[in-house]
Design a protein around this motif. Structure first.
Motif, mmCIF file in Angstrom:
data_model
loop_
_atom_site.group_PDB
_atom_site.id
_atom_site.type_symbol
_atom_site.label_atom_id
_atom_site.label_comp_id
_atom_site.label_asym_id
_atom_site.label_seq_id
_atom_site.Cartn_x
_atom_site.Cartn_y
_atom_site.Cartn_z
ATOM 1 N N LEU A 11 5.030 9.485 2.379
ATOM 2 C CA LEU A 11 6.453 9.805 2.400
ATOM 3 C C LEU A 11 6.972 9.647 3.824
ATOM 4 N N VAL A 12 7.992 8.818 3.982
ATOM 5 C CA VAL A 12 8.589 8.598 5.285
ATOM 6 C C VAL A 12 10.100 8.623 5.144
ATOM 7 N N GLN A 13 10.771 8.642 6.281
ATOM 8 C CA GLN A 13 12.229 8.594 6.279
ATOM 9 C C GLN A 13 12.706 7.168 6.504
ATOM 10 N N ALA A 14 13.924 6.913 6.094
ATOM 11 C CA ALA A 14 14.514 5.593 6.308
ATOM 12 C C ALA A 14 14.459 5.239 7.796
ATOM 13 N N GLY A 15 14.067 4.000 8.059
ATOM 14 C CA GLY A 15 13.936 3.544 9.436
ATOM 15 C C GLY A 15 12.538 3.665 10.000
ATOM 16 N N ASP A 16 11.693 4.431 9.334
ATOM 17 C CA ASP A 16 10.317 4.614 9.790
ATOM 18 C C ASP A 16 9.453 3.396 9.448
ATOM 19 N N SER A 17 8.210 3.474 9.906
ATOM 20 C CA SER A 17 7.241 2.402 9.647
ATOM 21 C C SER A 17 6.002 2.962 8.960
ATOM 22 N N LEU A 18 5.330 2.099 8.226
ATOM 23 C CA LEU A 18 4.047 2.416 7.603
ATOM 24 C C LEU A 18 3.198 1.168 7.620
ATOM 25 N N ARG A 19 1.883 1.357 7.668
ATOM 26 C CA ARG A 19 0.985 0.231 7.521
ATOM 27 C C ARG A 19 0.046 0.489 6.350
ATOM 28 N N LEU A 20 0.107 -0.392 5.387
ATOM 29 C CA LEU A 20 -0.799 -0.320 4.252
ATOM 30 C C LEU A 20 -2.032 -1.173 4.525
ATOM 31 N N SER A 21 -3.143 -0.714 3.998
ATOM 32 C CA SER A 21 -4.389 -1.467 4.106
ATOM 33 C C SER A 21 -4.967 -1.674 2.716
ATOM 34 N N CYS A 22 -5.703 -2.747 2.581
ATOM 35 C CA CYS A 22 -6.377 -3.040 1.316
ATOM 36 C C CYS A 22 -7.764 -3.573 1.660
ATOM 37 N N ALA A 23 -8.769 -2.834 1.235
ATOM 38 C CA ALA A 23 -10.147 -3.227 1.503
ATOM 39 C C ALA A 23 -10.768 -3.841 0.252
ATOM 40 N N ALA A 24 -11.451 -4.948 0.444
ATOM 41 C CA ALA A 24 -12.099 -5.650 -0.666
ATOM 42 C C ALA A 24 -13.607 -5.593 -0.489
#
Length: 125
Positions: A11-24
């Motif tokens: 959960l973040v606020q508008a304007g924020d950043s996130l980094r998603l990761s996907c491990a295989a």
């Protein structure tokens, strides 16, 4: 079916950043094109971004272009989605996907072969 595990949602606020990761969990990760898709509540799943195994080809949906960046680390069998300037309309479950692509010629909308279970991203206004 390629085992894919997403992480990094929240959960973040508008304007924020996130980094998603996907491990295989596979030794031939560098033979796969990788992509990110998302599904918002009540809507169909939609394409977000994709990257060829060689990183030579990268694709973005228009609605994330300039804000999201897809990348991959073949040594770590991981693909990332850096999401900046998040908007409430980016709220969705984000899915990692893979397609076997020896030739490195993948381009959307070619269907993906394997899917992760998704990670939820919620952007509050």
């Amino acid at each position: 079916q390629l085992p894919l595990v997403e992480s990094g949602g929240g959960l973040v606020q508008a304007g924020d950043s996130l980094r998603l990761s996907c491990a295989a969990s596979i030794r031939t990760f560098n033979s796969y094109a990788m992509g990110w898709f998302r599904q918002a509540p009540g809507k169909e799943r939609e394409f977000v971004a994709a990257i060829s195994w060689s990183r030579g080809s990268i694709y973005y949906a228009e609605y994330v272009k300039g804000r999201f960046t897809i990348s991959r680390d073949n040594a770590k069998n991981t693909v990332y989605l850096q999401m900046n300037s998040l908007k409430p309309e980016d709220t969705a479950v984000y899915y990692c996907a893979a397609r076997l692509d020896f030739s490195g010629t993948y381009s959307p909308p070619a269907p993906m072969d394997s899917w992760g279970k998704g990670t939820l991203v919620t952007v509050s206004s």
